[in-house]
Write a protein that holds these residues in place. Structure first.
Motif, PDB file in Angstrom:
ATOM      1  N   THR A 149      -3.522 -18.139 -46.146  1.00 22.80           N
ATOM      2  CA  THR A 149      -2.256 -18.816 -46.121  1.00 22.80           C
ATOM      3  C   THR A 149      -1.557 -18.708 -47.210  1.00 22.80           C
ATOM      4  OG1 THR A 149      -3.628 -20.970 -45.194  1.00 22.80           O
ATOM      5  CG2 THR A 149      -1.291 -21.346 -46.267  1.00 22.80           C
ATOM      6  N   ASP A 150      -1.907 -18.492 -48.484  1.00 25.09           N
ATOM      7  CA  ASP A 150      -1.050 -18.070 -49.844  1.00 25.09           C
ATOM      8  C   ASP A 150      -0.438 -16.720 -49.473  1.00 25.09           C
ATOM      9  OD1 ASP A 150      -0.077 -19.079 -52.029  1.00 25.09           O
ATOM     10  OD2 ASP A 150      -1.606 -17.541 -53.190  1.00 25.09           O
TER      11      ASP A 150
ATOM     12  N   LEU B  65      -7.372 -20.774 -47.890  1.00 24.17           N
ATOM     13  CA  LEU B  65      -6.374 -21.043 -48.688  1.00 24.17           C
ATOM     14  C   LEU B  65      -5.693 -19.575 -49.214  1.00 24.17           C
ATOM     15  CD1 LEU B  65      -7.643 -23.879 -51.036  1.00 24.17           C
ATOM     16  CD2 LEU B  65      -5.698 -24.196 -49.477  1.00 24.17           C
TER      17      LEU B  65
ATOM     18  N   VAL C  19       2.521 -17.438 -46.986  1.00 25.12           N
ATOM     19  CA  VAL C  19       3.755 -17.800 -47.852  1.00 25.12           C
ATOM     20  C   VAL C  19       4.016 -16.956 -48.984  1.00 25.12           C
ATOM     21  CG1 VAL C  19       4.323 -19.698 -49.465  1.00 25.12           C
ATOM     22  CG2 VAL C  19       2.662 -20.033 -47.535  1.00 25.12           C
ATOM     23  N   SER C  20       3.482 -16.070 -49.430  1.00 27.97           N
ATOM     24  CA  SER C  20       4.179 -15.151 -50.489  1.00 27.97           C
ATOM     25  C   SER C  20       4.389 -14.134 -50.204  1.00 27.97           C
ATOM     26  CB  SER C  20       2.853 -14.492 -51.674  1.00 27.97           C
ATOM     27  OG  SER C  20       2.181 -15.542 -52.306  1.00 27.97           O
TER      28      SER C  20
ATOM     29  N   ASN D 123      -4.907 -12.609 -54.012  1.00 22.29           N
ATOM     30  CA  ASN D 123      -5.716 -13.350 -52.732  1.00 22.29           C
ATOM     31  C   ASN D 123      -6.151 -12.065 -51.973  1.00 22.29           C
ATOM     32  OD1 ASN D 123      -5.209 -16.254 -52.780  1.00 22.29           O
ATOM     33  ND2 ASN D 123      -3.112 -15.469 -53.042  1.00 22.29           N
TER      34      ASN D 123
ATOM     35  N   SER E 108       0.655 -12.924 -56.538  1.00 24.55           N
ATOM     36  CA  SER E 108      -0.297 -13.749 -55.581  1.00 24.55           C
ATOM     37  C   SER E 108      -0.760 -12.932 -54.337  1.00 24.55           C
ATOM     38  CB  SER E 108       0.958 -14.843 -55.102  1.00 24.55           C
ATOM     39  OG  SER E 108       0.283 -15.550 -54.214  1.00 24.55           O
TER      40      SER E 108
END
Length: 77
Positions: free
Chosen positions: A38-39, A35, A42-43, A11, A7
């Motif tokens: 943000t990903d 997005l 989070v990852s 990204n 991920s």
């Protein structure tokens, strides 16, 4: 762990393409970039904190860690 690494790298590729090609810098594509950023957060921060707490059996990151996790829309257990 494997899906988190995939991920992050995928990204980063999206962000690199967005930076390289100026014609992709449109308001609509800004949502996709948001997005992707943000990903990445989070990852790289959210999932490891949550996984570590699950393995330990309780929350180990205190109030500040809880606030960081909340920024990413995740809930501390």
């Amino acid at each position: 762990m494997f899906s988190g690494i995939i991920s992050i790298f995928s990204n980063l590729i999206v962000l690199g393409i967005f930076i390289k090609y100026k014609e992709l810098r449109t308001p609509t594509n800004a949502i996709i970039i948001n997005l992707a950023v943000t990903d990445i957060g989070v990852s790289s921060i959210g999932y490891p904190m949550s996984a570590a707490s699950d393995l330990y059996g309780s929350w180990k990151f205190g109030y500040a860690g809880c606030q960081v996790l909340d920024i990413f829309g995740m809930k501390a257990k």
